[in-house]
Design an enzyme around this catalytic site. Structure first.
Site, PDB file in Angstrom:
ATOM      1  N   GLU A  51       0.794  -1.224   0.000  1.00  0.00           N
ATOM      2  CA  GLU A  51       0.000   0.000   0.000  1.00  0.00           C
ATOM      3  C   GLU A  51       0.827   1.275   0.000  1.00  0.00           C
ATOM      4  OE1 GLU A  51      -3.080   0.199  -0.514  1.00  0.00           O
ATOM      5  OE2 GLU A  51      -3.818  -1.820  -0.157  1.00  0.00           O
ATOM      6  N   SER A  70     -53.125 -14.707 -13.534  1.00  0.00           N
ATOM      7  CA  SER A  70     -54.217 -13.812 -13.934  1.00  0.00           C
ATOM      8  C   SER A  70     -54.179 -12.448 -13.265  1.00  0.00           C
ATOM      9  CB  SER A  70     -55.564 -14.475 -13.653  1.00  0.00           C
ATOM     10  OG  SER A  70     -55.772 -15.531 -14.567  1.00  0.00           O
TER      11      SER A  70
END
Length: 811
Positions: free
Chosen positions: A121, A400
């Site tokens: 890092e 439906s």
């Protein structure tokens, strides 16, 4: 002599020197046109220097202008996890990223971990003062050479970013970077390098809801950081850059690649030997990993809702709730959610057939799209966190309940049909095929009105109506309601089955609640909204609301509502009745294919999905019921669970609000109990003394509801004793015998190759007017096509009543 020309000074000098005179006299001019290169270079450098000074001074000024507004550095924010808190009102319901967190002190940091983090890092961590110009230049050159996006931030800057700012790439503005750099320098003055590294190790997000490397070490390996080997340490050290992408459980290959990069940087920085490096990279990425156990969370009741909040935050803002430290205010109604959870996860309100039946439901405010309650499953294990949310699942068939959206809504909107328009319920095949469309009872009612066709969920009229509207127009109408199909078929007249692509195509409980809300509010579609406000780490606030879009005319919305009132009052949805409440709704089921029925060893009485979608003027709710294994069927003994869940929650959330009805919009006229659009309706001649009845008039004059009139809040209490015995109260489940008497309707539609495990067929719960299903079709109403307009209206009224009486009689 006077005319003799006087020699010039130049001529005389030429004569004296004996050199010939040069013509042109431009030597001096030529000299003036030539400037030495050295002077040009000098001027350029001076200009650049001056400009550089101005730019430097301007940059310094801008830097200080931005830096002066930087947040104040506090120990609390440095120490706090980068988690986000979710709220329902002012009540915190979830703390994401902080639920599991173990911290270590500076003295407890293993040297191996320190070497790994610093190597990968920020290898100059112990040499810079918070920002590292050398690293910034090096990163820039590397990006130019390799085309990458390597960052130049130091560990100190990363800690500042995690503690005070967003990690989103688009938020990396000049102002943000200036403040970040200034704060990093200030932090280096206040804290030691060891303290800064400790804050970083304890804060970083490590995927799976874990904050801090010690937390991840214990969760992933069952060990403390000091007990990890080199390969394991390198794995954890590399995760913070992209914790979700480097999760060793879900993305082992990516995690291994990142781990090896960490090891390579450690070798290059002479923190490990070549032999240690070689041994470590040969180690399997899963070596030492234990079965990850999620701890049960306090938000188990809201798990599905929380999952949708996280996704919506990402979609609307790009923020990560695990790393950006947000305060997210949701639209969740805690009381409604708690009651919904109790209804679904206990037998106190609804009688479930077994522990495995699943329920998914979404409740929305019809006026703004706010999702106030949602549940994505039933009897979910306590250790399941952010699990599958069935409420947004589009892989199941909504049967439906699609008819008002796919068939009749577009017919009223685009064709300007009236509820009295006639359609023939007869043997019929899907357009362009030889596949028969079946009604749920195997019967045909002949010539009926559109009102009757929808209220009693006849499949043949639904497919015929879609054919008349056209697939393109229907798809357009559905799109305006947030529902889409990659390829629409005529079978979609009674089914939502379609090719799947995530949740993009098809229907879900969430989508249906939003679509039905448009019927409830007069035709405006609101995209489902889970979040209302976000407070960011810097204190800024952003509010969110769904922008409504007109999906249909007020007349279309009202007509559908007027018909769907009858579904609950006397047709297929009587189980959803709530005394004193004006509401509308639609039942729905799906079918198995013939092959699936053969495997099940039966031909009837079993269904993959049973659903109910309903609404009042204030709330819309859509419920799905079924099993995770689609081959485990819902039977006739449990086909009322969906409408019962709806009834119980809707009864609860509307108990303290004023009951209201829908007002008929100006674009409609009611005549003879039927609804017409004004621009297509021909008024009666003066000799006819009948005037269009208003909704309230129609209701006030009726003691029993009919499919041709709107339901009244008093109708359920004044209906016949037979009617009362069939409907269920809002406080208890329907009797077992009543449940068994309601046989769902069914249809057979063309199969979908994209959904082999599901049928594109649809069924419906039978009209609850009798304990037996109709055995013969209702007598065909008389034809009124040759009558005058005013006579047609009177005839339509009589026909609709005849139809209703015939259906009840046949049932």
């Amino acid at each position: 002599m006077a005319n003799q020309e006087t020699p010039s000074r130049l001529t005389r000098r030429s004569q004296q020197t004996g050199k010939p005179k040069k013509t042109g006299g431009s030597k001096k001019a030529k000299k003036s046109q030539k400037t030495p290169i050295s002077k040009i270079i000098l001027r350029v450098f001076v200009s650049l220097f001056v400009l550089g000074c101005f730019a430097f001074l301007g940059g310094v000024g801008l830097f200080w202008f931005y830096a002066k507004d930087a947040p104040k550095i506090t120990d609390d924010q440095l120490d706090a996890s980068a988690s986000s808190t979710l709220y329902a009102g002012d009540t915190a319901i979830a703390d994401l990223g902080a639920e599991r967190r173990e911290k270590i002190t500076a003295q407890e940091i293993p040297q191996l971990l320190e070497d790994a983090i610093v190597s990968v890092e920020d290898k100059r961590f112990y040499k810079h003062v918070g920002v590292d110009p050398i690293r910034i230049v090096g990163s820039a050159l590397s990006n130019v050479r390799n085309g990458g996006m390597q960052g130049g931030s130091t560990l100190t800057q990363q800690l500042i970013k995690l503690s005070f700012f967003s990690t989103k790439a688009s938020d990396q503005t000049l102002k943000r970077k200036a403040q970040e750099a200034w704060m990093a320098v200030q932090l280096e003055k206040e804290k030691s390098k060891e303290e800064i590294l400790t804050y970083y190790i304890n804060k970083v997000y490590m995927s799976n809801g874990l904050s801090g490397m010690e937390t991840a070490s214990e969760a992933y390996f069952g060990k403390t950081l000091s007990e990890l080997n080199l390969a394991q340490t390198a794995l954890l050290a590399g995760m913070p850059q992209a914790p979700e992408s480097y999760d060793p459980y879900r993305h082992p290959e990516a995690a291994k690649k990142r781990r090896n990069i960490v090891l390579q940087t450690m070798l290059e920085n002479e923190k490990i030997t070549q032999k240690e490096y070689d041994d470590a990279i040969k180690t399997d990425i899963a070596s030492g990993l234990i079965d990850f156990q999620r701890e049960s969370q306090s938000w188990a009741k809201y798990d599905g809702y929380v999952k949708e909040v996280i996704q919506q935050v990402k979609d609307l803002t790009g923020k990560d709730v695990y790393t950006d430290g947000l305060k997210v205010y949701t639209n969740l109604d805690l009381e409604a959610q708690d009651r919904l959870y109790e209804i679904v996860n206990s037998d106190d309100y609804v009688q479930y057939p077994d522990e495995d039946m699943q329920v998914a439901a979404t409740v929305m405010n019809t006026d703004n799209g706010k999702v106030i309650a949602q549940i994505g499953g039933r009897n979910i294990a306590s250790d399941v966190v952010l699990g599958t949310n069935l409420a947004v699942n589009t892989a199941r068939d909504f049967g439906s309940t699609m008819k008002p959206l796919t068939d009749y809504g577009p017919a009223f909107e685009y064709l300007k049909n009236s509820t009295a328009d006639r359609i023939v319920d007869e043997p019929y095949q899907y357009p362009g095929t030889d596949i028969e469309v079946r009604n749920w009872d195997g019967q045909y009612f002949g010539d009926i009105s559109l009102r009757t066709a929808l209220a009693y969920s006849r499949n043949v009229p639904a497919v015929k109506t879609l054919d008349e509207v056209g697939l393109d127009q229907s798809k357009k109408f559905l799109s305006g309601l947030g529902i889409d199909y990659q390829s629409m078929e005529y079978s979609n007249a009674i089914s939502s089955n379609t090719i799947q692509e995530g949740t993009k195509y098809g229907a879900s409980s969430e989508k249906m609640a939003a679509a039905y809300s448009a019927f409830a509010n007069g035709g405006t579609y609101y995209k489902p909204m889970y979040i209302s406000k976000i407070v960011y780490q810097d204190g800024s606030v952003e509010e969110f609301q769904s922008e409504g879009k007109r999906a249909m005319s007020p007349g279309t919305a009202y007509i559908i509502t007027d018909i769907l009132k009858g579904v609950i009052s006397e047709a297929t949805g009587t189980n959803a009745q709530i005394p004193g409440l004006i509401q509308a709704g639609k039942t729905g089921t799906s079918n198995y294919t013939d092959d699936q029925l053969e495997k099940l060893g039966t031909t009837s009485g079993v269904y993959p999905d049973i659903l109910f979608s309903g609404y009042t003027p204030d709330y819309a709710m859509a419920v799905w019921t079924g099993y995770n294994n689609i081959m485990t069927p819902v039977t006739n003994q449990s086909n009322l669970v969906a409408s019962s869940v709806y009834r119980e929650l809707m009864s609860y959330i509307t108990s303290n609000i004023d009951v209201s009805d829908w007002d008929m919009p100006d674009d409609l006229v009611r005549y003879g109990g039927e609804l017409y659009f004004k621009d297509t309706y021909v008024a009666p001649t003066p000799s006819v003394s009948v005037t269009p009845a208003s909704s309230s008039t129609s209701e006030a004059s009726s003691t029993t509801t009919e499919s041709t009139t709107e339901s009244s809040t008093t109708e359920s209490s004044t209906a016949s004793s037979t009617k009362e015995s069939e409907s269920t109260s809002s406080s208890s489940e329907a009797s077992k015998s009543s449940e068994e008497s309601k046989a769902p309707e069914s249809s057979t539609a063309p199969s979908k190759s994209s959904e082999p495990s599901q049928s594109s067929e649809s069924q419906e719960t039978a009209p609850s007017t009798s304990e037996t299903t109709p055995e013969e079709s209702a007598p065909a109403p008389s034809d009124s096509s040759s009558q005058a307009p005013e006579e047609k209206a009177d005839a339509a009224d009589k026909n609709s009543k005849n139809e209703t009486d015939s259906i009840k009689s046949a049932a």
